[in-house]
Enzyme design. Sequence first.
Site, PDB file in Angstrom:
ATOM      1  N   ARG A  10       0.991  -1.234   0.178  1.00  0.00           N
ATOM      2  CA  ARG A  10       0.166   0.040  -0.085  1.00  0.00           C
ATOM      3  C   ARG A  10       0.885   1.279  -0.105  1.00  0.00           C
ATOM      4  NH1 ARG A  10      -3.033  -3.367  -1.484  1.00  0.00           N
ATOM      5  NH2 ARG A  10      -5.235  -3.613  -0.861  1.00  0.00           N
ATOM      6  N   LEU A  11       2.277   1.098  -0.414  1.00  0.00           N
ATOM      7  CA  LEU A  11       3.151   2.402  -0.471  1.00  0.00           C
ATOM      8  C   LEU A  11       3.230   2.703  -1.970  1.00  0.00           C
ATOM      9  CD1 LEU A  11       5.997   1.489   1.875  1.00  0.00           C
ATOM     10  CD2 LEU A  11       3.778   2.582   2.339  1.00  0.00           C
TER      11      LEU A  11
END
Length: 214
Positions: free
Chosen positions: A192-193
């Site tokens: 989720r970066l």
Amino acid sequence: MREDIASLRNEYTQAELNEGTIDVNPFNQFEKWFTEAVASEILEPNAMVLSTVSKNGIPSQRTVLLKDANKEGYTFYTNYDSKKGREIERNPHVSLLFPWYDLERQIIITGKAQKVSKETSVNYFHSRPRESQLGAWASQQSNEIADRSILEEKLKMLEERFLNKEIPLPENWGGYLVIPESFEFWQGRASRLHDRIYYQDEMEGTWKISRLSP
Ligand SMILES: Cc1cc2nc3c(=O)[nH]c(=O)nc-3n(C[C@H](O)[C@H](O)[C@H](O)COP(=O)(O)O)c2cc1C
């Protein structure tokens, strides 16, 4: 049911987006990603979600199709008397969102919409299939209708009215050009970066580029 939804999850690992390789001009970056979206053969790569706001500040959204992209902006066609048309006339600030899930990508553009020239609308209108041209005449888009049969009857009448004739552009139908003020390019990444690169118009063709936290 709720648990099933909560467990829907994908890791995004297809690509990355970074300051070293992006184009300093967001129109060029858009063109690069759009070309890749078309080449990837995803369904409707030119479908975009258009957001407008009512006079009371209530947002509404709908999908429209991108029909032209150039150095000025992005064009779609619609009924000028539709809900979106009426909202744009009051408040030209809109946003466009391209949801390219299969590519783990999203582009969001904000900007101002303005009508394209009548000539541009006429040319595009006549490039559409005859049935679509008749459809534009038949539908008072966004208005309530009592029954589908009313539309079908209207189409039949229009087929007769324009039999063996060129179908003229309806007065209330045409294009809007969205002139961008900002672009956000989003590329899904692992854990989720995600990468988010934001371009803000600083006037006279210069764009401030920044990275946003995912
Ligand atoms: C894939 C897709 C493409 C669409 N393309 C257009 C379009 O180019 N122009 C348009 O007016 N409506 C298009 N529509 C229909 C709109 O989403 C919407 O229902 C319609 O424009 C009425 O919107 P409004 O009542 O908010 O003005 C499309 C819908 C879908 C799902």
